[in-house]
Design an enzyme around this catalytic site. Structure first.
Site, mmCIF file in Angstrom:
data_model
loop_
_atom_site.group_PDB
_atom_site.id
_atom_site.type_symbol
_atom_site.label_atom_id
_atom_site.label_comp_id
_atom_site.label_asym_id
_atom_site.label_seq_id
_atom_site.Cartn_x
_atom_site.Cartn_y
_atom_site.Cartn_z
ATOM 1 N N SER A 17 0.807 -1.219 0.000
ATOM 2 C CA SER A 17 0.000 0.000 0.000
ATOM 3 C C SER A 17 0.839 1.266 0.000
ATOM 4 O O SER A 17 0.282 2.370 0.006
ATOM 5 C CB SER A 17 -0.909 0.003 1.228
ATOM 6 O OG SER A 17 -0.132 -0.150 2.394
ATOM 7 N N THR A 49 -2.396 3.834 3.983
ATOM 8 C CA THR A 49 -1.350 4.840 3.904
ATOM 9 C C THR A 49 -0.524 4.858 5.179
ATOM 10 O O THR A 49 -1.060 4.585 6.247
ATOM 11 C CB THR A 49 -2.056 6.206 3.772
ATOM 12 O OG1 THR A 49 -2.783 6.192 2.565
ATOM 13 C CG2 THR A 49 -1.116 7.372 3.834
ATOM 14 N N THR A 57 1.738 7.004 0.146
ATOM 15 C CA THR A 57 0.809 5.918 -0.177
ATOM 16 C C THR A 57 0.844 5.583 -1.662
ATOM 17 O O THR A 57 1.217 6.426 -2.483
ATOM 18 C CB THR A 57 -0.633 6.347 0.199
ATOM 19 O OG1 THR A 57 -1.513 5.244 0.079
ATOM 20 C CG2 THR A 57 -1.135 7.481 -0.674
ATOM 21 N N ARG A 101 -6.499 8.847 -10.608
ATOM 22 C CA ARG A 101 -7.086 9.175 -9.295
ATOM 23 C C ARG A 101 -5.981 9.577 -8.309
ATOM 24 O O ARG A 101 -4.960 8.920 -8.180
ATOM 25 C CB ARG A 101 -7.841 7.962 -8.771
ATOM 26 C CG ARG A 101 -8.575 8.196 -7.429
ATOM 27 C CD ARG A 101 -7.756 7.738 -6.253
ATOM 28 N NE ARG A 101 -8.494 7.859 -4.994
ATOM 29 C CZ ARG A 101 -7.952 7.676 -3.802
ATOM 30 N NH1 ARG A 101 -6.671 7.346 -3.691
ATOM 31 N NH2 ARG A 101 -8.667 7.816 -2.707
ATOM 32 N N ASP A 151 -6.280 11.779 -0.792
ATOM 33 C CA ASP A 151 -6.080 12.890 0.148
ATOM 34 C C ASP A 151 -4.615 13.074 0.546
ATOM 35 O O ASP A 151 -4.203 14.169 0.925
ATOM 36 C CB ASP A 151 -6.897 12.633 1.426
ATOM 37 C CG ASP A 151 -6.497 11.307 2.094
ATOM 38 O OD1 ASP A 151 -6.384 10.293 1.368
ATOM 39 O OD2 ASP A 151 -6.285 11.289 3.317
ATOM 40 N N THR A 197 -6.007 8.431 7.070
ATOM 41 C CA THR A 197 -5.927 7.239 6.228
ATOM 42 C C THR A 197 -7.349 6.764 5.963
ATOM 43 O O THR A 197 -8.288 7.156 6.646
ATOM 44 C CB THR A 197 -5.082 6.136 6.904
ATOM 45 O OG1 THR A 197 -4.990 5.018 6.017
ATOM 46 C CG2 THR A 197 -5.671 5.685 8.225
ATOM 47 N N GLY A 198 -7.489 5.929 4.956
ATOM 48 C CA GLY A 198 -8.818 5.453 4.598
ATOM 49 C C GLY A 198 -9.258 6.062 3.282
ATOM 50 O O GLY A 198 -8.427 6.507 2.488
#
Ligand code: ASP
Length: 332
Positions: A86, A193, A211, A221, A224, A244-245
């Site tokens: 990741s 991340t 990330t 894409r 954030d 993160t997420g």
């Protein structure tokens, strides 16, 4: 020009803490706030890969380097780890099979640098650092970011490992491009991340976030993580936050900036991250499908962590101990 030294450091002595609170003035000229340095330095970072990153950050700090060096070099560990799918080398590719990276860094002087949609560079955080240190800009993207990196001595490398390629081929057969919460806890992780925040012994604050973004994302894409104020924000007078997420939810609510502003208005780091998650709950109708995790630290080294759903954890180095902690969540 980037020193690719071996990451072999380990925390040395934890350092005896004085029983008498040490109150000093922050050393930077950018803040005149008084700081209770008793529990400093503190390093906090997202997910279990944060444990090794924290150790490296502390080692770099203990070697007499700056807090910016510490956060940058801390996240080198997951960036260079091919098994980490990741971040950096070995990250999952986009749906065309190409690994694209996002990273940002911010220092105590308020300066910031970031790169997004960057290919073929193992340490995007160090390209972001160079953008911050050597240019009048904040963000470079795509082929321009790559050109800048190559011109400054970074080496072009293949980031797609056989394992990530295999997972991509498998995902192509059935992937619906609909992100799912807590993928990071599944055997076939799709994203997570590393965001790492540090406060040195004088209360100076820096943060780094890096990330490969969402696995198998639509080409182009950007999440954030490279967006200052969304995936990362540092204000040396107040504190720092990172996320993160599902990055789209963080961008829509300018999450990390929000957390720091809430701390500026008197919230503790924990209250601030909880309120930022509540903002997503209240403002982003589709939030239930996703996971979001925030971590935050203030100038005194007090920390906070909160997430939407159970499953998010973070690594905290404080008072000489580095531990992995489960975050509290909004949904149970
Ligand atoms: N926030 C990252 C992004 O949206 C991914 C993650 O943290 O899992 O790109």
């Amino acid at each position: 020009m980037i020193d690719r030294r071996k990451f072999i450091g380990r925390i040395t002595a934890a350092g005896a803490l004085s029983l008498v609170p040490r109150i000093v003035k922050s050393e930077t000229i950018f803040s005149s706030a008084t700081v209770d340095t008793n529990s400093l330095p503190v390093i906090i970072s997202t997910w279990n890969h944060g444990l090794d990153a924290n150790e490296e950050a502390i080692r770099v700090l203990n070697d007499g380097n700056s807090i910016v060096d510490a956060v940058e070099q801390g996240v080198w560990i997951p960036e260079a780890d091919p098994k980490n799918m990741s971040v950096g080398l070995g990250g999952f590719p986009d749906r065309e099979g190409i690994v694209t990276l996002d990273a940002s860094i911010m220092g105590p002087d308020g300066n910031a640098g970031s790169v997004c949609f960057l290919e073929n560079i193992v340490h995007p955080i160090s390209v972001a650092r160079l953008v911050m240190d050597k240019t009048p800009h904040v963000m470079l993207s795509g082929s321009g970011a790559l050109q800048f990196a190559l011109e400054n001595g970074f080496k072009k490398e293949n980031l797609l490992t056989p394992e990530a390629k295999k997972a991509w081929k498998k995902a192509l057969l059935k992937h619906d491009y609909e992100p799912h919460p807590n993928w990071e806890n599944e055997p076939n992780k799709f994203h997570d991340t590393i965001g790492l925040l540090g406060v040195d012994k004088n209360g100076n604050i820096a943060g780094a976030c890096t990330t490969s973004g969402m696995g198998f994302k639509i080409r182009g894409r950007v999440g954030d993580s490279p967006i200052i104020g969304a995936g990362l924000f540092v204000d040396n007078e107040i504190g720092a936050a990172t996320a993160t997420g599902m990055g789209e939810l963080v961008i829509k609510t300018v999450g990390s900036f929000l957390v720091v502003e809430l701390m500026r208005n008197g919230r503790s780091p924990q209250e601030a991250v909880e309120e930022a998650v509540m903002r997503i709950v209240n403002k982003v109708p589709e939030h239930q499908k996703y996971q979001i995790g925030y971590i935050a630290v203030n100038k005194n080294g007090e920390t906070g962590a909160y997430c939407l759903k159970p499953g998010f954890n973070y690594a905290l180095y404080k008072n000489g101990t580095n531990s992995l902690i489960d975050s509290k969540s909004y949904y149970k």
